[in-house]
Design a protein around this motif. Structure first.
Motif, PDB file in Angstrom:
ATOM      1  N   TYR A  65      11.214  -2.609   3.838  1.00  0.00           N
ATOM      2  CA  TYR A  65       9.850  -2.658   4.393  1.00  0.00           C
ATOM      3  C   TYR A  65       9.817  -2.041   5.777  1.00  0.00           C
ATOM      4  O   TYR A  65      10.503  -2.494   6.682  1.00  0.00           O
ATOM      5  CB  TYR A  65       9.365  -4.117   4.449  1.00  0.00           C
ATOM      6  CG  TYR A  65       8.021  -4.305   5.125  1.00  0.00           C
ATOM      7  CD1 TYR A  65       6.994  -3.371   4.971  1.00  0.00           C
ATOM      8  CD2 TYR A  65       7.759  -5.419   5.911  1.00  0.00           C
ATOM      9  CE1 TYR A  65       5.761  -3.551   5.576  1.00  0.00           C
ATOM     10  CE2 TYR A  65       6.528  -5.616   6.517  1.00  0.00           C
ATOM     11  CZ  TYR A  65       5.531  -4.673   6.347  1.00  0.00           C
ATOM     12  OH  TYR A  65       4.314  -4.843   6.946  1.00  0.00           O
ATOM     13  N   LYS A 101       0.841  -1.215   0.000  1.00  0.00           N
ATOM     14  CA  LYS A 101       0.000   0.000   0.000  1.00  0.00           C
ATOM     15  C   LYS A 101       0.870   1.257   0.000  1.00  0.00           C
ATOM     16  O   LYS A 101       0.684   2.167  -0.818  1.00  0.00           O
ATOM     17  CB  LYS A 101      -0.939   0.001   1.222  1.00  0.00           C
ATOM     18  CG  LYS A 101      -1.873  -1.192   1.272  1.00  0.00           C
ATOM     19  CD  LYS A 101      -2.726  -1.206   2.518  1.00  0.00           C
ATOM     20  CE  LYS A 101      -1.932  -1.388   3.794  1.00  0.00           C
ATOM     21  NZ  LYS A 101      -1.280  -2.719   3.914  1.00  0.00           N
ATOM     22  N   SER A 145       3.994   1.471  -0.738  1.00  0.00           N
ATOM     23  CA  SER A 145       4.836   1.513  -1.940  1.00  0.00           C
ATOM     24  C   SER A 145       4.057   2.049  -3.143  1.00  0.00           C
ATOM     25  O   SER A 145       4.608   2.795  -3.966  1.00  0.00           O
ATOM     26  CB  SER A 145       5.356   0.118  -2.256  1.00  0.00           C
ATOM     27  OG  SER A 145       6.101  -0.383  -1.171  1.00  0.00           O
ATOM     28  N   GLY A 147      -1.832  -2.248   7.503  1.00  0.00           N
ATOM     29  CA  GLY A 147      -2.467  -3.553   7.364  1.00  0.00           C
ATOM     30  C   GLY A 147      -2.941  -4.115   8.689  1.00  0.00           C
ATOM     31  O   GLY A 147      -3.965  -4.798   8.762  1.00  0.00           O
ATOM     32  N   SER A 178      11.150   1.606  -2.832  1.00  0.00           N
ATOM     33  CA  SER A 178      12.211   1.062  -1.982  1.00  0.00           C
ATOM     34  C   SER A 178      11.882  -0.389  -1.633  1.00  0.00           C
ATOM     35  O   SER A 178      10.729  -0.717  -1.351  1.00  0.00           O
ATOM     36  CB  SER A 178      12.316   1.896  -0.697  1.00  0.00           C
ATOM     37  OG  SER A 178      13.071   1.177   0.262  1.00  0.00           O
ATOM     38  N   GLN A 179      12.897  -1.238  -1.639  1.00  0.00           N
ATOM     39  CA  GLN A 179      12.720  -2.643  -1.234  1.00  0.00           C
ATOM     40  C   GLN A 179      12.550  -2.742   0.281  1.00  0.00           C
ATOM     41  O   GLN A 179      12.084  -3.752   0.788  1.00  0.00           O
ATOM     42  CB  GLN A 179      13.957  -3.479  -1.634  1.00  0.00           C
ATOM     43  CG  GLN A 179      14.262  -3.499  -3.108  1.00  0.00           C
ATOM     44  CD  GLN A 179      13.472  -4.568  -3.857  1.00  0.00           C
ATOM     45  OE1 GLN A 179      12.630  -5.253  -3.281  1.00  0.00           O
ATOM     46  NE2 GLN A 179      13.740  -4.686  -5.151  1.00  0.00           N
TER      47      GLN A 179
END
Ligand code: GTP
Ligand code: MG
Length: 235
Positions: A42, A26, A28, A72, A39-40
């Motif tokens: 998290y 979301k 991202s 989430g 960006s990778q």
């Protein structure tokens, strides 16, 4: 000399929810859409974050899109009722590499529809996004039910396979949603109308329409060119 006069433009504020399970992308997707970055790394969202974008919708309308990035983990909390208030549309997102996040889609949609609705009681427009489609080699996709049937059966106005990483279909999915919301907005009574103008007036979606013809997308997006972007940034 152009007849276009920006001072005559009216601004429409659209509150849009971005919901789906933990880690589906979301934040991202919003960062890709608003800032063109990915960006990778998290970092789970806590509570809710906001971003906005101005769209030069037509010669008389500027759309201020306010994106509510709901964590989430909030589906297990009790704040969603507060966050959802006065929303006029939603992006419901799952991760194409994790089946559990697809199973959660209907829980998110149910939560949405139980907590916010348009003035006529119809559901707010929602578009389904299967994100991380750059990782399709992981093989879940073939196991997914036909998404065009799923979307129609569960009242989504459109669906897209997206990638925040590769910038696939992000603009198209959000434009589909805004088109649907603006179609509702155009049905609003004029100012001063005895019908309550403070209540957003409702879509007349025909969820049984067959216009998607098995392809991702939505009918609304094909009706007009993409609006220009005026500016972007966080609130
Ligand atoms: N390959 C790939 N990775 C992605 C994509 N979108 C997001 N990710 C990665 O997935 C992880 C989670 O992304 P987030 O955007 O933080 O997910 P979120 O839905 O905001 O998660 P919460 O805030 O915890 O609810 C990050 O490591 C991202 O880099 C995508 O389209 N493709
Ligand atoms: Mg997040």
């Amino acid at each position: 000399m152009s007849s276009h006069n920006p001072t005559m433009q009216q601004e429409r504020l659209l509150k849009v929810l971005v919901i789906g399970d933990l880690g589906v992308g979301k934040t991202s997707i919003i960062k890709r859409y608003v800032h063109q970055i990915f960006s990778q790394h998290y970092r789970a969202t806590v509570g809710v974050d906001f971003a906005f974008k101005l769209l030069n919708w037509d010669h008389k309308t500027v759309v201020r899109l306010q994106l509510w990035d709901i964590a989430g983990q909030e589906r297990y909390g009790n704040m969603t009722r507060v966050y959802y208030r006065e929303a006029v549309g939603a992006l419901v997102i799952f991760d194409m590499t994790r089946a559990s996040t697809f199973q959660a889609v209907l829980k998110w949609k149910g939560d949405l529809d139980s907590k916010v609705a348009l003035g006529n009681g119809r559901p707010v427009p929602a578009v389904l996004l299967g994100n991380k489609c750059d990782q399709l080699s992981t093989g879940l996709c073939s196991k997914l039910p036909k998404l065009e049937n799923f979307t129609r059966d569960h009242g989504f106005v459109g669906w897209y396979e997206t990638s925040a990483k590769d910038n696939t279909n992000i603009d198209a999915a959000i434009m589909c949603l805004v088109e649907s919301i603006m179609a509702v907005e155009e049905e609003r009574p004029p100012a001063g109308d005895p019908r309550d103008p403070s209540v957003l007036v409702l879509p007349r979606f025909d969820y049984n329409r067959t216009g998607m013809a098995g392809l991702p997308g939505c009918d609304g997006c094909k009706k007009r060119p993409l609006p220009g972007r005026m500016e972007m940034g966080d609130i």
